[in-house]
Motif scaffolding. Structure first.
Motif, short mmCIF file in Angstrom:
data_model
loop_
_atom_site.label_atom_id
_atom_site.label_comp_id
_atom_site.label_asym_id
_atom_site.label_seq_id
_atom_site.Cartn_x
_atom_site.Cartn_y
_atom_site.Cartn_z
N SER A 1 -3.70 1.36 -12.50
CA SER A 1 -2.74 2.44 -12.73
C SER A 1 -1.84 2.04 -13.88
O SER A 1 -1.40 0.88 -13.95
N ARG B 1 1.12 2.82 -14.07
CA ARG B 1 2.46 2.70 -13.49
C ARG B 1 2.65 1.43 -12.67
O ARG B 1 3.75 1.14 -12.23
N PRO C 1 -4.04 -1.91 -7.67
CA PRO C 1 -4.95 -0.83 -8.08
C PRO C 1 -4.76 -0.51 -9.57
O PRO C 1 -3.67 -0.71 -10.12
N GLU D 1 0.83 -1.21 0.00
CA GLU D 1 0.00 0.00 0.00
C GLU D 1 0.87 1.26 0.00
O GLU D 1 0.55 2.23 -0.69
N ASP E 1 7.63 3.63 -11.96
CA ASP E 1 6.91 2.42 -12.31
C ASP E 1 7.17 1.35 -11.26
O ASP E 1 8.28 1.24 -10.73
N PHE F 1 2.11 1.61 -3.50
CA PHE F 1 1.05 2.08 -4.40
C PHE F 1 0.87 3.59 -4.27
O PHE F 1 0.74 4.31 -5.27
N ARG F 2 0.88 4.09 -3.03
CA ARG F 2 0.73 5.53 -2.82
C ARG F 2 1.90 6.30 -3.43
O ARG F 2 1.70 7.39 -3.99
N SER F 3 3.09 5.76 -3.33
CA SER F 3 4.27 6.43 -3.90
C SER F 3 4.16 6.58 -5.40
O SER F 3 4.54 7.60 -5.96
N THR F 4 3.62 5.55 -6.07
CA THR F 4 3.51 5.63 -7.54
C THR F 4 2.42 6.62 -7.96
O THR F 4 2.44 7.09 -9.09
N ARG F 5 1.50 6.92 -7.06
CA ARG F 5 0.50 7.94 -7.38
C ARG F 5 1.11 9.34 -7.31
O ARG F 5 0.67 10.24 -8.02
N ARG F 6 2.10 9.53 -6.42
CA ARG F 6 2.69 10.85 -6.21
C ARG F 6 3.88 11.14 -7.13
O ARG F 6 4.14 12.29 -7.45
#
Length: 150
Positions: free
Chosen positions: A42, A44, A40, A16, A28, A19-24
């Motif tokens: 994405s 990436r 999720p 988790e 990849d 996953f949050r890091s790849t949103r910010r």
């Protein structure tokens, strides 16, 4: 730069955080496991399913790893291979493996294997504590900030 995750044994809470890091950040992420994983949606994030077997996921990661990539793993021999190939390795507890520390970690692992083989049970690692999760998130953030500035 790519982040690879030895995902079969990686705790959900660590996934988790990744996953949050790849949103910010523009990074990849590939989770490698011997079974399908829920990820999720994405562009990436991807999951790579490999055959079951001893070190199959590790071999897949090492085969595709590029110098500078980060691998998240608790597997000491995999971390050693990653470092030898020019990659970076980080444990789910936030321990950054380095060329200076990996030899000692391999020796301790070997010693623990000998103890287990002789019938001495040392138990497994402790459960992942909040401080471990924070240490991982902090190390990951530090690593990504440095890598993306370079």
């Amino acid at each position: 730069m790519q982040i690879w995750v030895d995902a079969d044994a990686c705790p959900k809470v660590i996934k988790e955080i990744l996953f949050r890091s790849t949103r910010r950040l523009p990074v990849d992420l590939t989770l490698v496991a011997n079974r399908p994983l829920a990820i999720p949606p994405s562009p990436r994030i991807r999951s790579l399913v490999v055959a079951s077997g001893f070190d199959v996921a590790d071999q897949a990661i090492v085969a595709q790893l590029c110098a500078g990539d980060l691998v998240v793993t608790a597997d000491i021999p995999l971390a050693a291979e990653v470092l030898a190939k020019g990659g970076h390795a980080l444990s789910p507890r936030g321990e950054r493996f380095t060329p200076d520390s990996i030899g000692e970690r391999l020796a301790v692992r070997g010693w623990m294997e000998q103890l287990r083989a002789s019938g001495i049970h040392s138990g497994g690692p402790p459960t992942l504590a909040l401080t471990d999760r924070q240490a991982f998130a902090n190390q990951l953030d530090r690593f990504l900030q440095q890598a993306l500035r370079a």
